[in-house]
Design an enzyme around this catalytic site. Structure first.
Site, PDB file in Angstrom:
ATOM      1  N   GLY A   1      -6.216 -14.678  -8.678  1.00 29.33           N
ATOM      2  CA  GLY A   1      -6.822 -13.896  -7.378  1.00 29.33           C
ATOM      3  C   GLY A   1      -6.201 -14.239  -6.192  1.00 29.33           C
ATOM      4  O   GLY A   1      -6.539 -14.314  -5.256  1.00 29.33           O
ATOM      5  N   ALA A   2      -4.928 -14.717  -6.234  1.00 23.43           N
ATOM      6  CA  ALA A   2      -3.995 -15.040  -4.942  1.00 23.43           C
ATOM      7  C   ALA A   2      -3.088 -13.925  -4.616  1.00 23.43           C
ATOM      8  O   ALA A   2      -2.393 -14.194  -3.806  1.00 23.43           O
ATOM      9  CB  ALA A   2      -3.299 -16.438  -5.369  1.00 23.43           C
TER      10      ALA A   2
ATOM     11  N   HIS B   1       1.090  -1.274   0.138  1.00 24.68           N
ATOM     12  CA  HIS B   1      -0.078   0.101  -0.055  1.00 24.68           C
ATOM     13  C   HIS B   1       0.791   1.367   0.247  1.00 24.68           C
ATOM     14  O   HIS B   1       0.541   2.239   0.500  1.00 24.68           O
ATOM     15  CB  HIS B   1      -0.918  -0.062   1.176  1.00 24.68           C
ATOM     16  N   THR B   2       1.989   1.156  -0.664  1.00 24.23           N
ATOM     17  CA  THR B   2       2.893   2.265  -0.617  1.00 24.23           C
ATOM     18  C   THR B   2       2.927   3.017  -2.271  1.00 24.23           C
ATOM     19  O   THR B   2       3.121   4.045  -2.242  1.00 24.23           O
ATOM     20  CB  THR B   2       4.438   1.797  -0.387  1.00 24.23           C
ATOM     21  N   ASP B   3       2.469   2.019  -3.193  1.00 25.01           N
ATOM     22  CA  ASP B   3       2.532   2.442  -4.361  1.00 25.01           C
ATOM     23  C   ASP B   3       1.938   3.645  -4.889  1.00 25.01           C
ATOM     24  O   ASP B   3       2.249   4.937  -5.616  1.00 25.01           O
ATOM     25  CB  ASP B   3       2.482   1.463  -5.513  1.00 25.01           C
TER      26      ASP B   3
ATOM     27  N   ASP C   1       2.769  -4.352 -10.196  1.00 25.79           N
ATOM     28  CA  ASP C   1       2.795  -5.659 -10.589  1.00 25.79           C
ATOM     29  C   ASP C   1       3.314  -5.789 -12.397  1.00 25.79           C
ATOM     30  O   ASP C   1       3.938  -6.441 -12.757  1.00 25.79           O
ATOM     31  CB  ASP C   1       1.196  -5.909 -11.060  1.00 25.79           C
TER      32      ASP C   1
HETATM   33  P1  ADP Z   1      -4.350 -11.370  -9.452  1.00 27.20           P
HETATM   34  O1  ADP Z   1      -3.776 -10.487 -10.464  1.00 27.20           O
HETATM   35  O2  ADP Z   1      -4.055 -11.326  -7.901  1.00 27.20           O
HETATM   36  O3  ADP Z   1      -4.288 -12.811  -9.710  1.00 27.20           O
HETATM   37  P2  ADP Z   1      -6.828 -10.172 -10.415  1.00 27.20           P
HETATM   38  O4  ADP Z   1      -8.181 -10.003  -9.852  1.00 27.20           O
HETATM   39  O5  ADP Z   1      -6.208  -8.866 -10.657  1.00 27.20           O
HETATM   40  O6  ADP Z   1      -5.946 -11.160  -9.537  1.00 27.20           O
HETATM   41  O7  ADP Z   1      -6.672 -10.960 -11.793  1.00 27.20           O
HETATM   42  C1  ADP Z   1      -7.362 -12.059 -11.862  1.00 27.20           C
HETATM   43  C2  ADP Z   1      -8.300 -11.943 -13.508  1.00 27.20           C
HETATM   44  O8  ADP Z   1      -7.353 -11.844 -14.516  1.00 27.20           O
HETATM   45  C3  ADP Z   1      -8.924 -13.070 -13.729  1.00 27.20           C
HETATM   46  O9  ADP Z   1     -10.147 -12.981 -13.304  1.00 27.20           O
HETATM   47  C4  ADP Z   1      -9.108 -13.118 -15.041  1.00 27.20           C
HETATM   48  O10 ADP Z   1     -10.116 -12.096 -15.579  1.00 27.20           O
HETATM   49  C5  ADP Z   1      -7.615 -12.330 -15.604  1.00 27.20           C
HETATM   50  N1  ADP Z   1      -6.907 -13.689 -15.913  1.00 27.20           N
HETATM   51  C6  ADP Z   1      -5.588 -13.681 -15.144  1.00 27.20           C
HETATM   52  N2  ADP Z   1      -4.955 -14.782 -15.912  1.00 27.20           N
HETATM   53  C7  ADP Z   1      -5.727 -15.284 -16.951  1.00 27.20           C
HETATM   54  C8  ADP Z   1      -5.694 -16.594 -17.771  1.00 27.20           C
HETATM   55  N3  ADP Z   1      -4.607 -17.351 -17.668  1.00 27.20           N
HETATM   56  N4  ADP Z   1      -6.628 -16.535 -18.584  1.00 27.20           N
HETATM   57  C9  ADP Z   1      -7.625 -15.780 -18.795  1.00 27.20           C
HETATM   58  N5  ADP Z   1      -7.944 -14.765 -17.790  1.00 27.20           N
HETATM   59  C10 ADP Z   1      -6.813 -14.358 -16.781  1.00 27.20           C
HETATM   60 MG    MG Z   2      -3.921  -8.273 -10.452  1.00 31.08          MG
END
Ligand code: ADP
Ligand code: MG
Length: 406
Positions: A139-140, A51-53, A196
């Site tokens: 989403g991890a 939370h610094t960016d 990111d």
């Molecule tokens: P994080 O970036 O932390 O994994 P986000 O919510 O920012 O979580 O991004 C996840 C979203 O990015 C997914 O719900 C999808 O829409 C998209 N996404 C990421 N990787 C893929 C993939 N391999 N194929 C299709 N969509 C993807």
């Molecule tokens: Mg993301």
């Protein structure tokens, strides 16, 4: 007594495995021949600086061995056809000329958004066919979204001859990172501060990327844990709590209000203000704002200390900084959650050197720095603590600093 619990590892694919998977997906779904090539980009994990960016601060991500792979072929028209092994909706088609904020829903926005942002930047790109496959968990908090954008960005750079993604061309890669940020903010519609995309495009193997979010400048900081018999364990809690977006916006708004009250452009300025943090905290509007600002300012300082320890070669001394970061995020910034606290507590109780949540919080992942011979023991203890607490089983990754998009 501890419940028995299996430890589930998320292995990274080798580049050969990733390329072969995505190439065969392309050939199965687009019946008319082979792709022009395959490209990939890494997920990332942030060592410290959370939370610094958006406060003009510092952060310190590494590129993971877990990557998103794309097979892509240039087209002569304006059409984009796309398919992902992670998405059940089959082949989607989008006309590039019709793309604008609010017009593309779902995962396709991350892909066509990159081509749209390239055109907005005056770069000549057209339609393409693309297949996607990934071992970066969604989403991890490990940035599967930027891995997707960056892999598409370097693929389009190659097939349309843009010349921005050459290895070591940090200026060109910085431009691509900016393009990816626009794709995510404006077309996919997700807020992101830029860490990111910088990690996915500008990281180096064996190094952590010290990113100064005030001006986008970076420094490569040697980060070779194996040389110190250390391992960075990532624990994906699989937890996702409601209200995440609203909470993120609320933290940003609180920081902006505090900066306005203090008469500074960003809270970064408080880290070098001769009047000091106590002066700033005294001027703030209420106890909550005090805690928010205290987190941001002390967290930026912790990044500086962390880097100083890495530079001095005393990697195993960073543990207390990781723990202090976690406590600050939990107590002052209030973005932790039960699962993240259970990881940190159980990792520390079972011999970790330091542990903290990583990413935005309210779920996602935590990291633990562990002596390599204790990795299994710590992972087992964390898995058992989750079982004892009645939580959904977590997943584990080993993080080493790997190469950027290529
Ligand atoms: P994080 O970036 O932390 O994994 P986000 O919510 O920012 O979580 O991004 C996840 C979203 O990015 C997914 O719900 C999808 O829409 C998209 N996404 C990421 N990787 C893929 C993939 N391999 N194929 C299709 N969509 C993807
Ligand atoms: Mg993301």
């Amino acid at each position: 007594m501890s419940a028995a619990a299996a430890v589930r590892w998320i292995e990274a694919w080798t580049p050969e495995q990733g390329s072969a998977r995505v190439r065969s997906l392309f050939e199965a779904r687009f019946a008319d021949g082979a792709p022009d090539g395959t490209w990939s980009a890494p997920g990332r994990v942030n060592l410290i600086g959370e939370h610094t960016d958006y406060n003009g601060g510092l952060c310190l991500p590494i590129a993971l061995p877990h990557r998103t792979y794309v097979a892509l072929r240039r087209r002569d028209d304006d059409l984009v056809r796309l398919v992902s092994a992670q998405e059940p909706d089959g082949v989607r088609e989008v006309a590039l000329g019709a793309v604008a904020p609010g017009t593309v829903d779902g995962w396709a926005g991350y892909v066509v958004g990159v081509a749209w942002a390239m055109r907005e930047a005056g770069l000549a790109v057209g339609g393409f066919d693309v297949a996607v496959d990934s071992c970066v968990p969604y989403g991890a908090g490990l940035s599967s979204s930027a891995a997707l954008e960056a892999s598409v960005a370097v693929a389009l750079d190659a097939v349309f001859g843009l010349g921005l993604a050459r290895p070591g061309d940090d200026a060109g890669r910085t431009q691509l990172a900016t393009i990816c940020v626009r794709a995510e903010n404006e077309i996919a519609g997700a807020p992101t501060g830029g860490m990111d995309q910088a990690a996915a495009l500008r990281a180096r193997p064996g190094h952590a990327l010290l990113l100064d979010c005030l001006d986008g400048s970076v420094r490569q900081v040697p980060f070779d844990l194996a040389a110190h018999d250390l391992t960075l364990l990532v624990v994906d809690t699989r937890a996702e709590h409601a209200l995440v977006d609203g909470q993120y916006a609320a933290r940003r708004a609180s920081c902006e209000a505090a900066a306005a009250r203090l008469g500074v452009e960003t809270l970064r300025e408080i880290t070098v203000d001769p009047r000091g943090l106590e002066w700033a905290l005294d001027k703030l509007d209420g106890e909550e704002q005090v805690r928010r600002v205290r987190h941001v300012v002390t967290e930026i300082d912790r990044v500086t200390w962390f880097v100083a320890l890495l530079d001095a070669g005393v990697v195993d001394a960073v543990g207390p900084l990781m723990n202090a970061s976690h406590a600050s995020l939990r107590d002052d910034y209030e973005v932790s959650c039960r699962e993240l606290d259970v990881v940190v507590g159980s990792a520390m109780a079972s011999g970790a050197i330091g542990a903290r949540m990583t990413g935005g919080g309210f779920g996602g992942s935590a990291i633990a720095l562990v002596r390599t011979d204790a990795v299994e023991q710590v992972a087992q203890a964390v898995a058992e603590a989750f079982a004892d607490a009645g939580l959904h089983p977590p997943a584990f990754l080993v993080a080493t600093a790997q190469a950027p998009a290529a």
